[in-house]
Design a protein around this motif. Structure first.
Motif, short mmCIF file in Angstrom:
data_model
loop_
_atom_site.label_atom_id
_atom_site.label_comp_id
_atom_site.label_asym_id
_atom_site.label_seq_id
_atom_site.Cartn_x
_atom_site.Cartn_y
_atom_site.Cartn_z
N SER A 185 0.84 -1.20 0.00
CA SER A 185 0.00 0.00 0.00
C SER A 185 0.88 1.26 0.00
O SER A 185 2.03 1.21 0.45
CB SER A 185 -0.86 -0.01 1.27
N ASN A 186 0.32 2.38 -0.46
CA ASN A 186 1.10 3.63 -0.42
C ASN A 186 0.66 4.56 0.71
O ASN A 186 1.09 5.72 0.78
CB ASN A 186 1.04 4.36 -1.76
N GLU A 187 -0.18 4.05 1.60
CA GLU A 187 -0.71 4.87 2.69
C GLU A 187 0.42 5.51 3.53
O GLU A 187 0.41 6.69 3.83
CB GLU A 187 -1.58 3.98 3.58
N MET A 188 1.42 4.68 3.86
CA MET A 188 2.52 5.17 4.68
C MET A 188 3.41 6.15 3.92
O MET A 188 3.93 7.10 4.50
CB MET A 188 3.34 3.96 5.15
N VAL A 189 3.53 5.94 2.62
CA VAL A 189 4.35 6.84 1.79
C VAL A 189 3.75 8.24 1.84
O VAL A 189 4.46 9.25 2.02
CB VAL A 189 4.41 6.34 0.32
N LYS A 190 2.41 8.31 1.72
CA LYS A 190 1.73 9.61 1.76
C LYS A 190 1.89 10.27 3.13
O LYS A 190 2.08 11.48 3.23
CB LYS A 190 0.24 9.42 1.42
N LYS A 191 1.79 9.45 4.17
CA LYS A 191 1.95 9.97 5.54
C LYS A 191 3.36 10.53 5.72
O LYS A 191 3.55 11.61 6.28
CB LYS A 191 1.69 8.81 6.53
N ASN A 192 4.34 9.81 5.20
CA ASN A 192 5.73 10.28 5.33
C ASN A 192 6.00 11.53 4.48
O ASN A 192 6.81 12.37 4.87
CB ASN A 192 6.71 9.17 4.95
N LEU A 193 5.33 11.62 3.36
CA LEU A 193 5.50 12.82 2.52
C LEU A 193 5.10 14.05 3.34
O LEU A 193 5.82 15.06 3.38
CB LEU A 193 4.64 12.71 1.26
N ALA A 194 3.95 13.96 4.01
CA ALA A 194 3.48 15.08 4.84
C ALA A 194 4.43 15.30 6.02
O ALA A 194 4.81 16.44 6.32
CB ALA A 194 2.06 14.79 5.33
N TYR A 195 4.83 14.21 6.66
CA TYR A 195 5.69 14.31 7.85
C TYR A 195 7.05 14.94 7.53
O TYR A 195 7.48 15.90 8.18
CB TYR A 195 5.86 12.92 8.45
N PHE A 196 7.71 14.44 6.50
CA PHE A 196 9.04 14.97 6.15
C PHE A 196 8.93 16.45 5.76
O PHE A 196 9.82 17.25 6.06
CB PHE A 196 9.66 14.19 4.99
N THR A 197 7.84 16.80 5.07
CA THR A 197 7.67 18.21 4.67
C THR A 197 7.48 19.08 5.91
O THR A 197 8.13 20.12 6.05
CB THR A 197 6.46 18.37 3.73
N LYS A 198 6.61 18.64 6.81
CA LYS A 198 6.32 19.39 8.04
C LYS A 198 7.56 19.67 8.86
O LYS A 198 7.72 20.75 9.41
CB LYS A 198 5.37 18.55 8.92
N ILE A 199 8.42 18.67 8.98
CA ILE A 199 9.61 18.85 9.84
C ILE A 199 10.79 19.43 9.06
O ILE A 199 11.90 19.53 9.58
CB ILE A 199 10.03 17.52 10.54
#
Ligand code: SF4
Ligand code: SF4
Length: 280
Positions: A185-199
């Motif tokens: 699944s790509n669910e975690m990839v999308k979550k990490n995209l947001a997370y890495f951008t935020k930090i």
């Protein structure tokens, strides 16, 4: 602590900005059809099937384990072709300090290191210690990842803090396309995209384009997330045309978008606000 490494490229200009030492770790949690180095996917199970194809006697079994003699090896890669498990008998093992010593040999020609794979973050505890050693050398540290693990979890915080930036593969935005291509699944990839951008740790995103994928959607949806949580002009995007070099025989039927389509993706990414768009 031991790290399992497939290959070290002392100087590379294609693994992140500037000249960098690139280290490819063994083992992956995805199984991408277009993987260019499928021998990095699994760890060797010491079945011994590759021993008989080695023309120089560089492989032998001792106490149930396959040993590789680097001095006898001529890098013909016949062992990789013979392995039915997407593994390699040619693996280097390092402590974090030993690997940092290896990196040190390339100073002053490099500005940093990039770790890749396989999926290097599966060995995140090793990476955390290794990065601390590399930082002592005054080098930058970038991590290439498929984004398949939940990096917001507590256990990854030391690792995330020790990394200067992430280069995140976004293989397909559409869930079905992603599953078909990677097995996950790509669910975690999308979550990490947001997370890495935020930090503030997203350095680059990478999209490999295939003719049957909705490549524009992937670029567009990734841009939306980046704009929501950060500055798109600070993030590079690498748009990569699929090439069949190194890809497993059974997946050679995949095809790449035409040159004109790739150029269209380039302009599309520019319009969306990416300043650095790298078309490969
Ligand atoms: S790459 Fe090295 S170990 Fe593998 S078959 Fe060739 S000589 Fe033997
Ligand atoms: S590299 Fe592959 S073929 Fe060789 S021993 Fe390991 S699992 Fe078996």
């Amino acid at each position: 602590m031991i790290g399992y490494v497939n290959k070290v490229i002392p100087m590379s200009v294609v693994d992140g900005p500037g000249n960098r030492t690139a280290i490819f770790f063994q083992g992956c949690n995805f199984n991408c059809k277009y993987c260019h180095n499928p021998e990095t996917i699994n760890h060797c199970i010491h079945c011994g099937k590759c021993i008989e194809v080695c023309p120089t006697g560089a492989l032998e079994k001792r106490e149930g384990r396959v040993h590789w003699d680097k001095e006898k090896c001529v890098d013909c890669d016949r062992c990789l072709g013979a392995c039915p498990y997407n593994a390699s008998p040619k693996i280097y093992t390092y402590t974090p300090q030993e690997l940092a010593k290896e990196v040190e040999k390339s100073i002053p020609f490099i500005e940093g290191i990039s770790t890749s794979g396989g999926e290097c973050t599966l060995q995140y505890e090793f990476l955390t210690e290794f990065y601390k050693e590399v930082k002592k050398l005054d080098l930058t540290v970038l991590t290439d990842t498929n984004g398949g693990l939940d990096f917001e979890e507590e256990r990854f915080q030391d690792f995330v803090n020790s990394t200067d930036g992430f280069m995140l593969d976004i293989k397909a935005w559409d869930e079905e396309e992603h599953r078909e291509l990677t097995g996950k699944s790509n669910e975690m990839v999308k979550k990490n995209l947001a997370y890495f951008t935020k930090i503030g740790k997203l350095e680059e995103i990478r999209c490999v384009c295939l003719s049957h994928l909705d490549n524009k959607k992937t670029i567009e949806e990734a841009a939306k997330v980046i704009k929501k949580w950060g500055n798109i002009e600070d993030i590079s995007i690498k748009i990569i045309q699929y090439r069949h070099f190194g890809v497993r025989e059974e997946f050679r039927n995949l095809s790449a978008p035409r040159k004109e389509e790739m150029e269209e993706y380039y302009h599309f990414a520019k319009e969306l606000g990416f300043e650095e768009v790298i078309l490969i």
